[in-house]
Design a protein around this motif. Structure first.
Motif, PDB file in Angstrom:
ATOM      1  N   GLY A   1       3.207   6.626  -9.504  1.00 30.37           N
ATOM      2  CA  GLY A   1       2.137   6.681 -10.417  1.00 30.37           C
ATOM      3  C   GLY A   1       0.656   5.994  -9.656  1.00 30.37           C
ATOM      4  O   GLY A   1      -0.227   5.913 -10.250  1.00 30.37           O
ATOM      5  N   VAL A   2       1.008   5.768  -8.231  1.00 33.04           N
ATOM      6  CA  VAL A   2      -0.147   5.115  -7.548  1.00 33.04           C
ATOM      7  C   VAL A   2      -0.565   6.242  -6.523  1.00 33.04           C
ATOM      8  O   VAL A   2       0.513   6.728  -5.804  1.00 33.04           O
ATOM      9  CB  VAL A   2       0.424   3.744  -6.906  1.00 33.04           C
ATOM     10  N   ALA A   3      -1.810   6.578  -6.308  1.00 29.09           N
ATOM     11  CA  ALA A   3      -2.276   7.236  -5.329  1.00 29.09           C
ATOM     12  C   ALA A   3      -2.576   6.578  -4.136  1.00 29.09           C
ATOM     13  O   ALA A   3      -2.991   5.412  -4.144  1.00 29.09           O
ATOM     14  CB  ALA A   3      -3.557   8.122  -5.856  1.00 29.09           C
ATOM     15  N   TYR A   4      -2.224   7.134  -2.886  1.00 30.70           N
ATOM     16  CA  TYR A   4      -2.394   6.675  -1.657  1.00 30.70           C
ATOM     17  C   TYR A   4      -3.510   7.389  -0.865  1.00 30.70           C
ATOM     18  O   TYR A   4      -3.167   8.553  -0.675  1.00 30.70           O
ATOM     19  CB  TYR A   4      -1.042   6.353  -0.602  1.00 30.70           C
ATOM     20  N   VAL A   5      -4.713   6.874  -0.529  1.00 24.49           N
ATOM     21  CA  VAL A   5      -5.777   7.530   0.029  1.00 24.49           C
ATOM     22  C   VAL A   5      -5.982   6.899   1.534  1.00 24.49           C
ATOM     23  O   VAL A   5      -6.374   5.766   1.557  1.00 24.49           O
ATOM     24  CB  VAL A   5      -6.877   7.530  -0.870  1.00 24.49           C
ATOM     25  N   ASP A   6      -6.215   7.817   2.446  1.00 20.86           N
ATOM     26  CA  ASP A   6      -6.568   7.263   3.757  1.00 20.86           C
ATOM     27  C   ASP A   6      -8.000   7.694   4.245  1.00 20.86           C
ATOM     28  O   ASP A   6      -8.363   8.988   4.179  1.00 20.86           O
ATOM     29  CB  ASP A   6      -5.855   8.123   4.925  1.00 20.86           C
ATOM     30  N   ASP A   7      -8.782   6.703   4.104  1.00 20.04           N
ATOM     31  CA  ASP A   7     -10.169   7.121   4.694  1.00 20.04           C
ATOM     32  C   ASP A   7     -10.468   6.261   5.921  1.00 20.04           C
ATOM     33  O   ASP A   7     -11.622   5.315   5.969  1.00 20.04           O
ATOM     34  CB  ASP A   7     -11.249   6.557   3.605  1.00 20.04           C
ATOM     35  N   SER A   8      -9.723   6.296   6.832  1.00 21.83           N
ATOM     36  CA  SER A   8      -9.784   5.501   8.208  1.00 21.83           C
ATOM     37  C   SER A   8     -10.978   5.824   8.633  1.00 21.83           C
ATOM     38  O   SER A   8     -11.592   5.094   9.627  1.00 21.83           O
ATOM     39  CB  SER A   8      -8.746   5.662   9.268  1.00 21.83           C
TER      40      SER A   8
ATOM     41  N   ARG B   1      -8.644  -4.174  -7.733  1.00 27.00           N
ATOM     42  CA  ARG B   1      -7.514  -4.520  -8.418  1.00 27.00           C
ATOM     43  C   ARG B   1      -6.960  -5.543  -7.643  1.00 27.00           C
ATOM     44  O   ARG B   1      -6.331  -6.582  -8.102  1.00 27.00           O
ATOM     45  CB  ARG B   1      -6.517  -3.375  -8.785  1.00 27.00           C
ATOM     46  N   GLY B   2      -7.079  -5.467  -6.260  1.00 27.70           N
ATOM     47  CA  GLY B   2      -6.654  -6.231  -5.092  1.00 27.70           C
ATOM     48  C   GLY B   2      -7.138  -5.978  -3.974  1.00 27.70           C
ATOM     49  O   GLY B   2      -7.683  -4.704  -3.811  1.00 27.70           O
ATOM     50  N   ALA B   3      -6.992  -6.794  -2.981  1.00 30.32           N
ATOM     51  CA  ALA B   3      -7.217  -6.318  -1.537  1.00 30.32           C
ATOM     52  C   ALA B   3      -6.290  -6.963  -0.325  1.00 30.32           C
ATOM     53  O   ALA B   3      -5.830  -8.021  -0.690  1.00 30.32           O
ATOM     54  CB  ALA B   3      -8.773  -7.087  -1.320  1.00 30.32           C
ATOM     55  N   VAL B   4      -6.034  -6.067   0.514  1.00 30.73           N
ATOM     56  CA  VAL B   4      -5.227  -6.530   1.603  1.00 30.73           C
ATOM     57  C   VAL B   4      -6.231  -6.342   2.963  1.00 30.73           C
ATOM     58  O   VAL B   4      -6.687  -5.435   3.000  1.00 30.73           O
ATOM     59  CB  VAL B   4      -3.741  -5.704   1.914  1.00 30.73           C
ATOM     60  N   LEU B   5      -6.349  -7.448   3.663  1.00 26.62           N
ATOM     61  CA  LEU B   5      -7.170  -7.573   4.833  1.00 26.62           C
ATOM     62  C   LEU B   5      -6.450  -7.637   6.021  1.00 26.62           C
ATOM     63  O   LEU B   5      -5.462  -8.320   6.215  1.00 26.62           O
ATOM     64  CB  LEU B   5      -8.095  -8.660   4.641  1.00 26.62           C
ATOM     65  N   ILE B   6      -6.849  -7.074   7.087  1.00 24.26           N
ATOM     66  CA  ILE B   6      -6.290  -6.859   8.359  1.00 24.26           C
ATOM     67  C   ILE B   6      -7.339  -6.914   9.418  1.00 24.26           C
ATOM     68  O   ILE B   6      -8.544  -6.692   9.064  1.00 24.26           O
ATOM     69  CB  ILE B   6      -5.387  -5.545   8.734  1.00 24.26           C
TER      70      ILE B   6
ATOM     71  N   GLY C   1      -1.631   4.365 -11.946  1.00 24.53           N
ATOM     72  CA  GLY C   1      -2.906   4.666 -12.147  1.00 24.53           C
ATOM     73  C   GLY C   1      -4.037   4.174 -11.189  1.00 24.53           C
ATOM     74  O   GLY C   1      -4.930   4.600 -11.215  1.00 24.53           O
ATOM     75  N   ASP C   2      -3.502   3.163 -10.462  1.00 14.78           N
ATOM     76  CA  ASP C   2      -4.406   2.524  -9.346  1.00 14.78           C
ATOM     77  C   ASP C   2      -4.426   3.603  -8.059  1.00 14.78           C
ATOM     78  O   ASP C   2      -3.395   4.528  -7.742  1.00 14.78           O
ATOM     79  CB  ASP C   2      -4.059   1.354  -9.029  1.00 14.78           C
ATOM     80  N   THR C   3      -5.465   3.387  -7.473  1.00 15.27           N
ATOM     81  CA  THR C   3      -5.579   3.978  -5.889  1.00 15.27           C
ATOM     82  C   THR C   3      -5.251   2.773  -4.858  1.00 15.27           C
ATOM     83  O   THR C   3      -6.140   2.020  -5.100  1.00 15.27           O
ATOM     84  CB  THR C   3      -6.796   4.757  -5.743  1.00 15.27           C
ATOM     85  N   ILE C   4      -4.501   2.973  -3.915  1.00 15.08           N
ATOM     86  CA  ILE C   4      -4.445   2.232  -2.811  1.00 15.08           C
ATOM     87  C   ILE C   4      -5.405   2.872  -1.712  1.00 15.08           C
ATOM     88  O   ILE C   4      -4.963   4.213  -1.526  1.00 15.08           O
ATOM     89  CB  ILE C   4      -2.841   1.957  -2.265  1.00 15.08           C
TER      90      ILE C   4
ATOM     91  N   ILE D   1      -8.726   0.165  -7.963  1.00 13.73           N
ATOM     92  CA  ILE D   1      -8.457   0.325  -6.475  1.00 13.73           C
ATOM     93  C   ILE D   1      -7.771  -1.037  -5.900  1.00 13.73           C
ATOM     94  O   ILE D   1      -8.058  -2.167  -6.232  1.00 13.73           O
ATOM     95  CB  ILE D   1      -9.645   0.297  -5.555  1.00 13.73           C
ATOM     96  N   VAL D   2      -6.756  -0.822  -4.955  1.00 10.93           N
ATOM     97  CA  VAL D   2      -6.145  -1.799  -4.192  1.00 10.93           C
ATOM     98  C   VAL D   2      -6.774  -1.401  -2.978  1.00 10.93           C
ATOM     99  O   VAL D   2      -6.482  -0.427  -2.415  1.00 10.93           O
ATOM    100  CB  VAL D   2      -4.669  -2.019  -4.138  1.00 10.93           C
ATOM    101  N   TRP D   3      -7.416  -2.554  -2.344  1.00 11.10           N
ATOM    102  CA  TRP D   3      -8.340  -2.015  -1.069  1.00 11.10           C
ATOM    103  C   TRP D   3      -7.621  -2.576   0.212  1.00 11.10           C
ATOM    104  O   TRP D   3      -7.422  -3.644   0.193  1.00 11.10           O
ATOM    105  CB  TRP D   3      -9.780  -2.473  -1.147  1.00 11.10           C
ATOM    106  N   ILE D   4      -7.434  -1.702   1.175  1.00  8.24           N
ATOM    107  CA  ILE D   4      -7.126  -2.156   2.593  1.00  8.24           C
ATOM    108  C   ILE D   4      -8.221  -2.102   3.529  1.00  8.24           C
ATOM    109  O   ILE D   4      -8.699  -0.961   3.749  1.00  8.24           O
ATOM    110  CB  ILE D   4      -5.650  -1.222   2.966  1.00  8.24           C
ATOM    111  N   ALA D   5      -8.731  -3.422   3.943  1.00  5.28           N
ATOM    112  CA  ALA D   5      -9.807  -3.349   4.743  1.00  5.28           C
ATOM    113  C   ALA D   5      -9.693  -4.288   5.963  1.00  5.28           C
ATOM    114  O   ALA D   5      -8.914  -4.984   5.937  1.00  5.28           O
ATOM    115  CB  ALA D   5     -10.917  -3.587   3.938  1.00  5.28           C
ATOM    116  N   GLY D   6     -10.668  -4.058   7.048  1.00  5.07           N
ATOM    117  CA  GLY D   6     -10.622  -5.010   8.022  1.00  5.07           C
ATOM    118  C   GLY D   6     -10.809  -4.343   9.357  1.00  5.07           C
ATOM    119  O   GLY D   6     -10.302  -3.249   9.583  1.00  5.07           O
TER     120      GLY D   6
END
Length: 474
Positions: A333-340, A383-388, A433-436, A358-363
């Motif tokens: 139920g979670v969408a995974y989207v690549d916008d590198s 919804r959350g953030a993961v930083l790299i 329902g979220d998007t990572i 959104i759960v945001w992967i950024a950095g």
């Protein structure tokens, strides 16, 4: 006898455009020397190949002129303050780019150019434009900053009918006489300021795409800077300013009405009617910024006389390049989207605006960017953030200031498994329902070779998720 026969030319850069330029000028009889600061295996192999064609190559230097040079042709990216160009200026030797040479070789009878620039969205828009032109039955190519080297396209036999041309600010800086049939500036936001020296100079370089336009200067109605560039441009008599907007189109605009891409610019009675071109559902993906790209592409195509049906067919048949807001998978139920490809805050702002939760992967490498405005605008969607990455602390600080209730995972790892760890942590934070969304707002070179490798790592990590991972309620 042509203007290049016997001319002593130094070409700066042994990349794709530099090699294309060197070969084209050598075929015209120029005495060509290519200079490049690199001296690796790849450069030596290319140098040996060119040497077999009578082209001299100097590796490991590139700082001085060679052989009584009469013209310098630079590849994109070489800074204007490079010693090579300073030396050229000192003896009044002209410095131009490969795009400028292509325009000169095009002559009076070559294929017209429909040109696109902007901080973000150039490649997608140009590829959409090429797809629309092809759907209209025209022989065309996407060239310039992408695809076929522009000099090769200009000299192609049989000739192209029309070219869809992506132009970076670097290329426009070195192309003083380019005069497109029609041009578009998609947006203007701070980028490459270290190269141009100021925001004013960067914007002015973008604005060169409008110089000499004959039919249409296409601007973004939501970005006042693009319209200002139109007003400053010296265009041909009768050239029109054509806006595009995500809302209903005004007079001489393209826009969106009830899910329809509508044209009120290139119709017989634009004061009272609009022409349907396509629907939002025809745009892939139908994110707001990508709909704007489609409208800009449609405006340039319509300026060239393309019928409405070709706009629809071209957009329907278009597939975006990888790593541009690319849907990778749905898992539990979670969408995974690549916008590198979102390597700056402006691109990431558009990407974040496309999803409600959104759960945001950024950095990565911030390149001098600040993140307060970006986080402030997106806070309600996070919804959350993961930083790299190397400069993740800058994003963490912005999140603490403007989204203090958003859970943040700070990953110190920079090894090859760091992206897999980021996807795992993002999955833990996400709800059905979220998007990572991996939209880093930063360059990739601190951890990856380029944004493509970063996107591939994200996709591999998503595909490697265990079946039906659990999602922890927050």
């Amino acid at each position: 006898m042509n203007g290049y026969d016997g001319l002593r030319v130094t070409v700066a850069g042994l990349g794709v455009s530099g090699i294309s330029t060197a070969r084209a000028l050598a075929r015209l009889g120029a005495r060509v020397t290519v200079v490049d600061g690199g001296d690796g295996e790849r450069q030596r192999a290319r140098a040996a190949e060119l040497a077999g064609e009578g082209i001299e190559v100097v590796l490991g230097g590139g700082e001085t002129l060679h052989g009584n040079t009469e013209l310098v042709v630079t590849s994109p990216g070489w800074r204007p303050d490079s010693p090579l160009f300073t030396a050229a200026a000192a003896i009044n030797v002209e410095v131009v780019g490969d795009v400028e040479i292509a325009w000169r070789l095009r002559g009076e009878t070559g294929p017209p150019w429909l040109a696109v620039t902007g901080t973000n969205g150039k490649t997608t828009t140009v590829r959409m434009l090429a797809a629309i032109l092809e759907a209209a039955g025209l022989r065309t190519a996407a060239v310039g900053n992408i695809g076929t080297p522009i000099i090769d396209a200009v000299l192609a036999d049989p000739p192209y009918d029309v070219l869809a041309v992506e132009l970076s600010s670097y290329q426009l800086h070195w192309a003083p006489s380019v005069r497109p049939h029609s041009g578009a500036v998609l947006n203007v936001a701070p980028d490459h300021l270290d190269w141009h020296g100021s925001m004013k100079a960067y914007a002015a370089a973008k604005g060169r795409v409008y110089e000499g336009n004959r039919v249409a200067c296409v601007y973004n109605a939501a970005d006042q800077a693009t319209e200002q560039l139109v007003t400053r441009a010296d265009v041909a008599e009768g050239c029109r300013a054509i806006g595009f907007t995500l809302g209903p189109p005004g007079l001489s605009e393209l826009g969106v009405v009830d899910g329809v891409l509508a044209d009120r610019a290139f119709v017989a009675d634009r004061r009272s009617r609009a022409q349907e071109l396509a629907t939002v559902a025809d745009v892939n993906p139908p994110a707001p910024h990508n709909i704007a790209n489609a409208l800009a592409a449609a405006a340039l195509a319509r300026a060239y006389g393309v019928p409405p049906g070709a706009v629809r067919d071209g957009l329907r048949g278009f597939s975006p390049d990888p790593h541009r807001i690319e849907h990778v998978a749905d898992v539990a139920g979670v969408a995974y989207v690549d916008d590198s490809k979102a390597t700056n805050t402006h691109a990431t702002e558009a990407s974040l605006a496309a999803y409600p939760s959104i759960v945001w992967i950024a950095g990565g490498l911030a390149k001098g960017a600040t993140f307060d405005d970006l986080v402030r605008g997106a806070a309600a969607r996070l919804r959350g953030a993961v930083l790299i990455g190397a400069d993740r602390h800058l994003i963490a600080e912005a999140l603490a200031r403007h989204a203090p209730d958003v859970p943040v995972v700070d990953l110190e790892r920079t090894d090859t498994g760091a992206m897999a760890a980021a996807v795992t942590e993002a999955t833990r934070l996400a709800h059905p329902g979220d998007t990572i969304l991996m939209a880093p707002a930063c360059a990739s070179m601190d951890m990856f070779t380029n944004y493509n490798e970063r996107g591939d790592a994200f996709a591999a990590a998503v595909h490697g998720l265990a079946d039906g991972p659990a999602h922890t309620e927050q």
